[in-house]
Design a protein around this motif. Structure first.
Motif, PDB file in Angstrom:
ATOM      1  N   ARG A 165      14.966  31.473  64.393  1.00  0.00           N
ATOM      2  CA  ARG A 165      15.370  30.073  64.162  1.00  0.00           C
ATOM      3  C   ARG A 165      14.220  29.111  64.460  1.00  0.00           C
ATOM      4  O   ARG A 165      14.390  27.894  64.361  1.00  0.00           O
ATOM      5  N   GLN A 195       4.700  26.455  76.917  1.00  0.00           N
ATOM      6  CA  GLN A 195       6.140  26.679  76.989  1.00  0.00           C
ATOM      7  C   GLN A 195       6.466  28.174  77.006  1.00  0.00           C
ATOM      8  O   GLN A 195       7.318  28.627  77.777  1.00  0.00           O
ATOM      9  N   GLU A 223      14.513  31.853  75.087  1.00  0.00           N
ATOM     10  CA  GLU A 223      14.809  31.293  76.398  1.00  0.00           C
ATOM     11  C   GLU A 223      14.453  32.271  77.518  1.00  0.00           C
ATOM     12  O   GLU A 223      13.983  31.870  78.585  1.00  0.00           O
ATOM     13  N   GLU A 269      12.607  29.004  67.513  1.00  0.00           N
ATOM     14  CA  GLU A 269      12.639  28.620  68.915  1.00  0.00           C
ATOM     15  C   GLU A 269      11.929  29.665  69.771  1.00  0.00           C
ATOM     16  O   GLU A 269      12.070  30.869  69.530  1.00  0.00           O
ATOM     17  N   GLN A 273      16.702  33.840  68.299  1.00  0.00           N
ATOM     18  CA  GLN A 273      16.128  32.542  68.659  1.00  0.00           C
ATOM     19  C   GLN A 273      14.782  32.331  67.972  1.00  0.00           C
ATOM     20  O   GLN A 273      14.520  31.256  67.419  1.00  0.00           O
ATOM     21  N   LEU A 290       5.893  30.123  65.737  1.00  0.00           N
ATOM     22  CA  LEU A 290       6.301  29.321  66.884  1.00  0.00           C
ATOM     23  C   LEU A 290       5.153  28.501  67.454  1.00  0.00           C
ATOM     24  O   LEU A 290       5.381  27.564  68.224  1.00  0.00           O
TER      25      LEU A 290
END
Length: 501
Positions: A344, A399, A349, A346, A341, A388
């Motif tokens: 990419r 986040q 999660e 991101e 992730q 990021l």
């Protein structure tokens, strides 16, 4: 200010080590540090207004600092071994590694893995790393040895499993359980954004996490990391080194001239040699050449709790679980998913992370009124590369912190937020630092905690690993070959190179 034998550019722990050794040898030494204090990232800070807790804000444990340096410099320093190495929750149980109770550790492996095989593999694997640590650690304070000599020292099996092929292959071959695999792999990913299945940079990270001082133990500095820097500063001053804070270096020349700025203007000073305790990208800038900025990859969260959170595993005391390294969603497959992730672009999660509570081993960092009423908690999040956080640093930090708390809460019996101590103004005692924050607040290019990618502890040419293309300019920080973390190794080796030892 006159001329000096040696100018140390940067007053971090490695610069202080170099200054102490050189001043003890009779050299006239000047240390220049841009902040109003020395220590670099090895400092203790009261991070929350009105809360009397000295947090190790950045670097927080000690492993690589050799006892030889502690002995040579007469450091007034206490490092405490942690009783419990780690705890890894899984479902309603968890894997507890108890340094002083082999039977309890074996029973924990059986409960989590359902058998004996992974525990036997664990004992065999860490028996091998212990032998490597005993063989390799002494070489860190010597001129670099050739790869073939290191291979002979550690043995063919260890060379194959830890040096020659990706550590992920070794872990998959030796262990069957996903949780156990992940616990081993985390040491290959601290501050290193890499796929351990393919990237040998993870091997280098792993090595430096298991060989410290010949044992691989990660110890708690009594008084916090500031006590380490304080002891080093005292040793340097006792030896006769001159330390000037509030002095920002703005230029270094190959001839040994250093330009710096203080509140009363710009100054220049000449040195027979300059030892640079700064990241390579900063040195490049100061010498007027293009800089290659590395990429750090971590989220550091400092907290003060009013109490420890409850565990899903009723068989384990939270004081035991949180006094060692508490692994959070760091199974092998979870690590791989989070890496994919982040690669990419991101924020993962379910971010993998680990925490520990310094105050459980060393309550001295708590003010008298908080002892027995609060605990510190330090979280280190993996697979959080600087990329990021570049576009929108504040939003991305928010986040990442929210995702990290969700990850932590997934393995606890109650939300961690409910356990946070509140400062007098009512705000929760929690702060998060991303690589971009470290770049901005601490001057670390790319927020890379090792200053640059770690190197192997050997080289084809048998030199100290501190040399640059300029004879009078040497490096003595974490960017020196063999180092990273609080070690003093770079400072020691730069001093030895100058002293011709």
């Amino acid at each position: 200010m006159g001329a000096y034998d040696v100018i140390v550019a940067g007053g971090g722990h490695n610069g202080l080590v170099a200054a102490a050794y050189l001043a003890r040898a009779g050299r006239r030494v000047l240390v220049l540090e841009r902040y109003g204090h020395v220590g670099g990232l090895a400092v203790s800070t009261r991070a929350f207004p009105g809360v009397d807790v000295r947090l190790s804000r950045y670097s927080y444990l000690v492993s690589l600092l050799p006892r030889e340096i502690v002995r040579d410099l007469g450091l007034d320093l206490e490092l405490r071994r942690r009783r419990h190495a780690s705890y890894t929750p899984r479902g309603g149980t968890g894997l507890l590694v108890d340094n002083e109770d082999a039977a309890r550790t074996a029973a924990s492996f059986r409960a989590v893995t359902g058998g004996e095989a992974d525990h036997e593999a664990w004992r065999d694997f860490y028996g091998m790393t212990a032998r490597v640590a005993r063989a390799l650690a002494p070489t860190l304070l010597e001129p670099l040895r050739a790869p073939a000599e290191i291979e002979r020292l550690v043995g063919a099996q260890a060379w194959r499993d830890l040096f020659a092929r990706p550590i992920g292959e070794t872990v998959d071959e030796r262990f069957a359980d996903d949780t156990v695999r992940g616990v081993v792999l985390t040491d290959a990913l601290i501050g290193t954004f890499a796929d351990p299945a393919t990237d040998l940079s993870a091997n280098r990270c792993f090595l430096y996490h298991v060989i410290g001082d010949g044992t691989g133990d990660w110890n708690v500095p009594v008084g916090g990391m500031g006590a380490v820097s304080g002891a080093l500063e005292a040793a340097a001053r006792r030896a006769g080194a001159e330390i000037r804070t509030g002095a920002e270096i703005v230029g270094i020349s190959p001839s040994g001239e250093v330009a710096f700025v203080t509140e009363d203007g710009e100054h220049t000073v000449n040195g027979g040699h300059v030892l640079v305790n700064l990241p390579p990208a900063v040195l490049d800038r100061l010498m007027g050449r293009p800089a290659e900025v590395p990429e750090g990859a971590q989220l550091k969260v400092n907290m003060v709790l009013s109490r420890l959170p409850r565990l899903k595993d009723a068989q384990v005391d939270p004081r035991a679980a949180f006094s060692g390294t508490f692994h959070i969603n760091e199974g092998r497959d979870q690590l791989a998913g989070a890496y994919a992730q982040a690669a990419r672009g991101e924020i993962p999660e379910l971010p993998p992370a680990e925490v520990y509570c310094h105050s459980l081993t060393d309550p001295s960092i708590l003010g008298p009124e908080l002892r027995g009423r609060a605990e510190t908690m330090t979280l280190f999040g993996l697979h959080m590369p600087a990329r990021l956080f570049r576009k929108n640093p504040d939003q991305a930090r928010k986040q990442a912190l929210e995702a990290t708390f969700a990850s932590v809460n997934a393995v606890l019996a109650e939300p961690l937020e409910d356990c946070l101590l509140k400062a007098p103004d009512g705000t929760p005692c929690v702060e998060a630092k991303t690589p971009v924050d470290l770049e901005k607040d601490a001057g670390l290019p790319g927020g890379h905690i090792f200053h640059a990618d770690l190197s192997w502890p050997y080289a084809e040419q048998g030199r100290w690993g501190v040399e640059t293309e300029h004879e009078r300019v040497l490096v003595c920080g974490a960017s020196a070959r063999r180092g990273g973390g609080v070690s003093g190794i770079g400072g020691h080796n730069a001093a030895m190179a100058l002293l011709g030892r």
